[in-house]
Scaffold this active site. Structure first.
Site, short mmCIF file in Angstrom:
data_model
loop_
_atom_site.label_atom_id
_atom_site.label_comp_id
_atom_site.label_asym_id
_atom_site.label_seq_id
_atom_site.Cartn_x
_atom_site.Cartn_y
_atom_site.Cartn_z
N CYS A 1 0.91 -1.22 -0.02
CA CYS A 1 0.12 -0.13 0.07
C CYS A 1 0.90 1.30 -0.08
O CYS A 1 0.28 2.45 0.02
CB CYS A 1 -1.06 0.07 1.16
SG CYS A 1 0.12 0.08 2.84
N ASP B 1 2.18 2.48 2.61
CA ASP B 1 2.44 2.91 3.87
C ASP B 1 3.74 2.82 4.45
O ASP B 1 4.41 1.88 3.93
CB ASP B 1 1.39 2.49 4.41
CG ASP B 1 -0.02 2.97 4.24
OD1 ASP B 1 -0.11 3.97 3.63
OD2 ASP B 1 -1.01 2.39 4.72
N CYS C 1 -2.22 3.64 7.33
CA CYS C 1 -3.90 3.49 7.96
C CYS C 1 -4.16 3.22 9.32
O CYS C 1 -3.14 3.28 10.12
CB CYS C 1 -4.31 2.31 7.06
SG CYS C 1 -3.88 0.90 7.80
N CYS D 1 -0.83 -4.67 7.37
CA CYS D 1 -0.92 -3.62 8.42
C CYS D 1 -0.17 -4.03 9.88
O CYS D 1 0.78 -3.15 10.21
CB CYS D 1 -2.24 -2.75 8.78
SG CYS D 1 -3.30 -2.75 7.29
FE1 FES Z 1 -1.11 0.16 4.34
FE2 FES Z 1 -2.84 -0.52 6.39
S1 FES Z 1 -3.31 -0.18 4.44
S2 FES Z 1 -0.56 -0.25 6.45
#
Ligand code: FES
Length: 158
Positions: free
Chosen positions: A36, A38, A66, A110
């Site tokens: 993602c 992140d 997130c 995550c």
């Molecule tokens: Fe990327 Fe949760 S959607 S860490």
């Protein structure tokens, strides 16, 4: 996502624990998710217990992640306090997110982001970097062109 899980995540992010950079950390780990995009950074301070074992005194984190990553990091930093390095290294993403309850498959990465940052911080050669010592926020550390960041991208798990 179940209502109970969503509520626990909402509760955790409403009052996140151990959020923010730690001054004088003994170790820092930063990871990014290939799933993602992140990112999460974790700082760890060690101490020794009465048996002379190195244990985690406290841990803090920052994330561009997130809500689930933020909630898992919050509960994980509380879970690992007082554990030895080996005990913490033996904790999986699902162990670290256990207080929130089981995560749905699309949110497992995550928790793995938190696990990855912890592992990076606890790696034997992990040391506080100049970046960790001087960057006031995670976003500034990634946007400052003259500074280097060691980001470990995890491979997708499915
Ligand atoms: Fe990327 Fe949760 S959607 S860490």
């Amino acid at each position: 996502m179940s209502y109970d899980l969503q509520q626990r995540i909402t509760d955790a992010i409403a009052n996140p624990k151990n959020l923010g950079e730690m001054e004088n950390a003994d170790a820092v780990g930063t990871v990014g998710s290939a799933d993602c995009g992140d990112m999460l950074r974790m700082w760890v301070k060690f101490t020794t217990d009465d048996k002379g074992r190195k244990i985690i005194d406290r841990a803090t984190f920052q994330t561009f992640g997130c809500e689930t990553a933020l909630a898992v990091a919050s509960v994980a930093t509380e879970l690992i306090a007082g554990k030895t390095v080996d005990e913490a290294l033996n904790m999986s993403g699902s162990d670290l997110s256990a207080p929130l309850g089981p995560l749905p498959p699309m949110k497992i990465h995550c928790a793995q982001l938190v696990e990855g940052a912890l592992r990076q911080a606890l790696a034997p050669d992990s040391k506080p970097t100049q970046l960790a010592a001087t960057a006031p926020t995670l976003i500034e550390s990634f946007t400052a062109p003259e500074k280097k960041v060691n980001v470990v991208f995890k491979k997708p798990t499915n």
